[in-house]
Write an enzyme that holds these catalytic residues in place. Structure first.
Site, mmCIF file in Angstrom:
data_model
loop_
_atom_site.group_PDB
_atom_site.id
_atom_site.type_symbol
_atom_site.label_atom_id
_atom_site.label_comp_id
_atom_site.label_asym_id
_atom_site.label_seq_id
_atom_site.Cartn_x
_atom_site.Cartn_y
_atom_site.Cartn_z
ATOM 1 N N CYS A 121 67.274 -47.189 -36.665
ATOM 2 C CA CYS A 121 67.993 -46.101 -36.002
ATOM 3 C C CYS A 121 69.152 -45.635 -36.863
ATOM 4 C CB CYS A 121 68.502 -46.572 -34.647
ATOM 5 S SG CYS A 121 69.371 -48.138 -34.738
ATOM 6 N N GLU A 179 71.080 -46.543 -26.099
ATOM 7 C CA GLU A 179 71.212 -46.658 -27.558
ATOM 8 C C GLU A 179 70.040 -45.878 -28.139
ATOM 9 O OE1 GLU A 179 73.709 -48.137 -29.052
ATOM 10 O OE2 GLU A 179 74.563 -49.129 -27.306
HETATM 11 P P1 NAP Z 1 60.533 -45.155 -27.319
HETATM 12 O O1 NAP Z 1 59.211 -44.519 -27.369
HETATM 13 O O2 NAP Z 1 61.599 -44.474 -26.575
HETATM 14 O O3 NAP Z 1 60.284 -46.645 -26.749
HETATM 15 C C1 NAP Z 1 61.310 -47.585 -26.632
HETATM 16 C C2 NAP Z 1 61.009 -48.521 -25.478
HETATM 17 O O4 NAP Z 1 60.957 -47.755 -24.291
HETATM 18 C C3 NAP Z 1 59.674 -49.237 -25.571
HETATM 19 O O5 NAP Z 1 59.812 -50.510 -24.999
HETATM 20 C C4 NAP Z 1 58.772 -48.379 -24.707
HETATM 21 O O6 NAP Z 1 57.685 -49.081 -24.133
HETATM 22 C C5 NAP Z 1 59.737 -47.988 -23.616
HETATM 23 N N1 NAP Z 1 59.364 -46.770 -22.901
HETATM 24 C C6 NAP Z 1 58.523 -45.775 -23.264
HETATM 25 N N2 NAP Z 1 58.446 -44.857 -22.276
HETATM 26 C C7 NAP Z 1 59.249 -45.284 -21.280
HETATM 27 C C8 NAP Z 1 59.583 -44.778 -19.996
HETATM 28 N N3 NAP Z 1 59.077 -43.643 -19.542
HETATM 29 N N4 NAP Z 1 60.430 -45.486 -19.229
HETATM 30 C C9 NAP Z 1 60.953 -46.639 -19.679
HETATM 31 N N5 NAP Z 1 60.657 -47.179 -20.885
HETATM 32 C C10 NAP Z 1 59.826 -46.495 -21.676
HETATM 33 O O7 NAP Z 1 61.129 -45.389 -28.773
HETATM 34 P P2 NAP Z 1 60.407 -45.997 -30.017
HETATM 35 O O8 NAP Z 1 59.646 -44.944 -30.703
HETATM 36 O O9 NAP Z 1 59.724 -47.236 -29.661
HETATM 37 O O10 NAP Z 1 61.678 -46.437 -30.884
HETATM 38 C C11 NAP Z 1 62.224 -45.667 -31.874
HETATM 39 C C12 NAP Z 1 63.480 -44.951 -31.398
HETATM 40 O O11 NAP Z 1 64.452 -45.895 -30.983
HETATM 41 C C13 NAP Z 1 64.114 -44.169 -32.522
HETATM 42 O O12 NAP Z 1 64.568 -42.936 -32.045
HETATM 43 C C14 NAP Z 1 65.290 -45.055 -32.917
HETATM 44 O O13 NAP Z 1 66.341 -44.369 -33.560
HETATM 45 C C15 NAP Z 1 65.695 -45.597 -31.595
HETATM 46 N N6 NAP Z 1 66.497 -46.810 -31.776
HETATM 47 C C16 NAP Z 1 67.830 -46.759 -31.503
HETATM 48 C C17 NAP Z 1 68.621 -47.876 -31.724
HETATM 49 C C18 NAP Z 1 70.098 -47.848 -31.478
HETATM 50 O O14 NAP Z 1 70.718 -48.914 -31.545
HETATM 51 N N7 NAP Z 1 70.723 -46.719 -31.198
HETATM 52 C C19 NAP Z 1 68.035 -49.035 -32.212
HETATM 53 C C20 NAP Z 1 66.675 -49.044 -32.474
HETATM 54 C C21 NAP Z 1 65.913 -47.925 -32.258
HETATM 55 P P3 NAP Z 1 56.204 -49.026 -24.771
HETATM 56 O O15 NAP Z 1 56.326 -49.679 -26.083
HETATM 57 O O16 NAP Z 1 55.395 -49.782 -23.795
HETATM 58 O O17 NAP Z 1 55.839 -47.579 -24.867
#
Ligand code: NAP
Length: 524
Positions: A275, A241
């Site tokens: 998102c 997602e």
């Molecule tokens: P992110 O940097 O991708 O982080 C999301 C999650 O992934 C966090 O728990 C993060 O942990 C973890 N993570 C980071 N690096 C990782 C890796 N190498 N392997 C596994 N997990 C890892 O995203 P974000 O900036 O927090 O969130 C914003 C994004 O999420 C936006 O693009 C938004 O559109 C998207 N989003 C999508 C939806 C949907 O339903 N489609 C809903 C909500 C948000 P840490 O916090 O420890 O780094």
């Protein structure tokens, strides 16, 4: 939460005040391995319970949430920075509804499905599909809806008979611990649900190397791609997602007031860190000026603040990184000729608040319109024809959700059908994430797989087919060995009887088929 070996801690900081609110020990790779091993044991028992039994246990969580709603909403507001009403409506209320929905409906969605026979000549075969859990699923979730996003995934995972290991975002660990407490209220078997704390940079590889059976990731496109590549090594299924850059189309016959205040809610709710928040607005030329004038008045009225004050409309940005992206997109747009048309005022001195901002004179060369901004900013463009609006809306690498605003349901739906995105709302935006019954997931770079509703439960299970044979009292099937010219001709006659248009051919084919039927009752 399982007691980890304490090597170091993650600090939780209130994003508005900067104060330290909590410290959480970090799990090691060995901790994770042993958690997953225990989860597998717990799942082996749990999967044998009926869905009704699991649902009854999980329904207790709804009651816990009802009893603790105010405290949970305030905790979310303090840990993430969103307004307390955003926290209550889009997180606490949404979760209570989701737990109730899955507990009441999962048994029906997951029951065995008897299949209608597909062909008269195979009428002896009777098939059914059953849904079986994957085993131990890993849920990795972001900070923007730290309660509601992982919670629905967890409930769907547990109710389908999986064990769950959850890793929430490092920025919102205090909320993850609230989830842990709520799940504990269901008194589930030891090891079935596990909250782990480890940095994202190590979590993905660690989950995959420790034998997790499926990953449900919500977050950025960048990490989604990285995880998919890693998962290919072990062929671990993964559901993604990811990000969005949602368009809103305002037709000439839309109610300009509803559209303008809807744009404000859909674009600036959660400080735009959704998102599926509105990022791009396309307005028909006939209603453009009226829409913008209302938007300006209403944006000015927005109150930006934090905490237990119910009179705040918009909270703060959760991360510094996100503030930098938002500011960079605004700067890029202004440098390329855009105008800051309207902005709200900030009463609070904390640096982490951003004003709600409406930008005009934008085009699709600007980062603001091309990329995901994920902040309280919307770009507004004029369009002339429906086709032009649809082309604008589809001109994006993302396809999460979109909205069409019109008083004419048919016109709105005609446009909606042509937008390439996973969910299109008419005269509203974003909130279908809170409808437990509607599948959620994106087209294009916005993701793979579906969560929520029946399809969400399907994504947490594998379809398994059982095929019975009503003629198993015979010695063999028509197509079994030994082969001969007669068997070949007899089997070919089935194609002719079924599909050849010439009746005479069909009659002669029946004779050939009759010749091979006795072999079903013979031992040689
Ligand atoms: P992110 O940097 O991708 O982080 C999301 C999650 O992934 C966090 O728990 C993060 O942990 C973890 N993570 C980071 N690096 C990782 C890796 N190498 N392997 C596994 N997990 C890892 O995203 P974000 O900036 O927090 O969130 C914003 C994004 O999420 C936006 O693009 C938004 O559109 C998207 N989003 C999508 C939806 C949907 O339903 N489609 C809903 C909500 C948000 P840490 O916090 O420890 O780094």
């Amino acid at each position: 939460m399982t007691a980890p070996k304490i090597s170091s801690y993650t600090e939780s900081i209130n994003p508005v005040t900067g104060e330290l609110i909590d410290k959480t020990p970090i799990h090691s790779l060995n901790d994770l391995e042993s958690i997953i091993k225990k989860a597998k044991d717990a799942q082996n028992e749990w999967k044998n319970n009926s869905v009704k039994y699991r649902a009854k246990k999980l329904l207790k969580i709804r009651d816990y949430i009802v009893d603790n709603a105010d405290r949970i909403a305030l905790t979310i507001s303090k840990d993430n920075g969103k307004s307390i009403t955003d926290a209550l409506a889009a997180e606490v209320l949404a979760v209570a509804m989701a737990v109730n929905y899955y507990s009441k409906n999962a048994s029906n969605f997951l029951k065995d499905e008897k299949l209608k026979n597909g062909n008269f000549f195979l009428i002896n075969k009777r098939s059914k599909i059953m849904r079986v859990p994957y085993g131990v699923i890993g849920i990795i979730s972001p900070w923007n809806y730290p309660f509601s996003i992982p919670f629905s995934e967890i409930i769907m995972g547990l109710i389908t008979g999986n064990a769950v290991v959850m890793k929430g975002a490092s920025e919102t660990l205090v909320v993850s611990k609230e989830i842990d407490k709520a799940i504990a209220s269901a008194e589930l078997p030891q090891g079935l649900f596990n909250l782990v704390n480890m940095a994202g940079s190590v979590a993905g590889a660690a989950f995959l190397n420790s034998g997790i059976d499926k990953i449900f990731f919500t977050g950025s496109v960048e990490i989604g791609k990285y995880l998919m590549e890693k998962a290919a090594k072990t062929l671990t299924p993964i559901s993604l997602e990811l990000g969005g850059n949602d368009p809103m189309i305002v037709c000439e016959d839309a109610d300009p007031y509803r559209a303008a205040v809807g744009a404000i809610w859909g674009g600036f709710q959660n400080a735009g860190q959704s998102c599926a928040g509105i990022e791009r607005i396309y307005v028909h030329e006939k209603i453009y000026d009226k829409f913008l004038s209302i938007l300006k008045i209403e944006v000015k009225k927005l109150r930006i603040g934090y905490g237990s004050d119910f009179n705040n409309d918009i909270g703060c940005m959760t991360t510094k990184k996100q503030i930098e992206i938002v500011n960079a997109h605004i700067k890029d747009a202004v440098e390329k000729g855009a105008t800051i048309f309207a902005q709200s005022e900030i009463q609070n001195s904390s640096k982490n608040f951003l004003p709600a901002t409406v930008i005009t004179d934008v085009n699709h060369q600007m980062l603001l319109m091309k990329e995901e901004t994920f902040g309280p900013v919307v770009g507004v463009m004029k369009y002339r024809t429906n086709d032009e609006a649809i082309t604008f809306a589809n001109d994006s690498q993302y396809g999460l959700s979109a909205s069409v605003w019109s008083k004419n349901k048919n016109r709105a739906e005609k446009i909606a059908r042509q937008i390439n995105a996973g969910a299109i709302m008419i005269n509203d935006h974003l909130m279908s994430h809170g409808l437990a019954e509607t599948p959620w997931g994106g087209f294009k770079y916005s993701g793979i797989g579906r969560t929520h509703g029946k399809y969400g439960l399907y994504d947490k299970t594998q379809p398994k087919v059982i095929v019975h044979d009503w003629l198993s009292f015979t010695k063999k099937n028509l197509w079994w060995h030994p082969y001969s010219k007669q068997v070949y001709e007899g089997l070919k006659s089935i194609i002719i009887i079924l599909y050849k248009k010439n009746f005479a051919y069909k009659i002669s084919a029946v004779g050939k088929l009759i010749k091979i039927i006795p072999r079903m009752f013979q031992k040689k």
